[in-house]
Scaffold this active site. Structure first.
Site, short mmCIF file in Angstrom:
data_model
loop_
_atom_site.label_atom_id
_atom_site.label_comp_id
_atom_site.label_asym_id
_atom_site.label_seq_id
_atom_site.Cartn_x
_atom_site.Cartn_y
_atom_site.Cartn_z
CB ALA A 1 -2.44 4.83 0.06
CG LEU B 1 -2.01 1.02 1.35
CD1 LEU B 1 -2.98 0.90 0.19
CD2 LEU B 1 -2.75 0.85 2.67
CG ASP B 2 1.34 3.72 -3.61
OD1 ASP B 2 2.02 2.70 -3.78
OD2 ASP B 2 0.83 4.37 -4.54
N PRO B 3 3.08 4.57 0.36
CG PRO B 3 5.39 4.88 0.50
CD PRO B 3 4.32 4.35 -0.41
#
Length: 333
Positions: free
Chosen positions: A54, A50-52
């Site tokens: 997000a 999960l993207d930083p």
């Protein structure tokens, strides 16, 4: 003068699934390592990144649960996102440089029509600022060097695209969306493409994952909540390994059949065909592994070891009830 020696963390076997509400700014691996340290776990892994930039639900697998992490990687995901209209950035989110600003002249009816056009199977070009690799190198590494490489369009499925709120005038027009999608969908690209279709451009200012493979954000715990707990309560925050198997049919074997199944032997019984079966032992009740059934034959696939099963039973017997947690709503503010 020698530096003081840091005390080593005494690792231990830990089994289960931690539904983490990952904060902004941390990578999935950073969040995993922090949780692993807090739980003093020997073995851990996550179920896809999960993207930083997000936040939201990130299932973390410990011990025997790592055997089934791929199932969550393949699962559908649900996000809530806010698309700031009228401003296009280099990264399709708020961290990038502003590339272009345009007036927002669309109507609510046009918004609804555009969202309908993005529902179903669509083609996406992966963003340069992503972890997708080309020739063994992540795209974001090329982007940091100032290079743009050709990316092939990828087919993804937007199963549902719900408009939760919108503001089309004022200083900061936005769309607040709920997106249910297949794996591999880039929500930043979706937001940018929706903005382009509306003729004004756009970028994400907020992204929160609220569901993955049937696991809900309301079940999740933050790192701060986990850190504030006593050791046994931290272990109690873990969900059982079978939490990763919500769509598997349950099948229970007798003690004798359980032993044979765990040794990898196929078993015969009056069972209907099934591609995904979660197999449990009866005395005591414990997950043994996953299998499929073909023509009345139970075919083992991924199995827990007898040591893992014993450790799970001991861990469960020593713990208090699961810590109750509240939901974490999203807000456009």
């Amino acid at each position: 003068m020698t530096a003081p020696t840091r005390a080593r963390v005494q690792r231990r076997p830990v089994h289960g699934v931690l539904l983490l509400d990952k904060p902004l700014g941390l990578s999935s691996n950073q969040a995993l390592q922090k949780a692993k340290w807090l739980l003093r776990a020997e073995k851990a892994g996550h179920t896809g990144t999960l993207d930083p930039l997000a936040s939201g639900i990130l299932p973390l697998c410990f011990g025997a649960a790592t055997k089934f992490s791929q199932l969550q990687l393949e699962a559908d995901k649900t996000y809530e996102t806010i698309v700031r209209l009228g401003v296009q950035t280099s990264t399709a989110d708020a961290e990038g440089d502003v590339l272009r600003e345009r007036p927002v002249c669309c109507t609510p009816g046009q918004v609804v029509q555009v969202l309908d056009n993005f529902t179903g199977v669509i083609q996406q070009i992966p963003p340069m600022h992503s972890a997708l690799k080309k020739d063994g190198k992540a795209l974001y590494e090329y982007a940091r060097e100032g290079h743009t490489v050709v990316r092939e369009p990828r087919q993804v499925c937007i199963r549902d695209l719900e408009l939760l709120d919108m503001q089309l005038d004022g200083d900061a027009p936005f769309l607040h969306l709920r997106v249910q999608c297949s794996k591999g969908t880039y929500i930043r690209t979706l937001g940018e493409d929706i903005g382009e279709a509306l003729g004004c451009g756009g970028h994400l200012v907020l992204l929160r994952r609220v569901e993955t493979g049937g696991l809900q954000l309301g079940q999740a715990i933050t790192l701060e909540q986990l850190e504030a707990l006593e050791d046994n309560a931290r272990l109690a925050a873990l969900h059982p390994v079978e939490t990763l198997l919500p769509h598997h049919r349950s099948l229970v074997l007798s003690p004798e059949e359980s032993g044979k199944f765990l040794s990898g032997m196929r078993r015969r019984g009056d069972w209907p065909n099934a591609d995904a079966v979660a197999v449990f032992g009866s005395q005591p009740h414990a997950l043994l592994g996953v299998a499929q059934v073909r023509s009345g034959e139970l075919i083992p696939e991924r199995l827990l070891s007898p040591v893992e099963i014993q450790q799970i039973l001991l861990q469960s017997a020593a713990l208090p009830a699961l810590v109750p947690l509240s939901d974490n709503p999203i807000s456009p503010s």
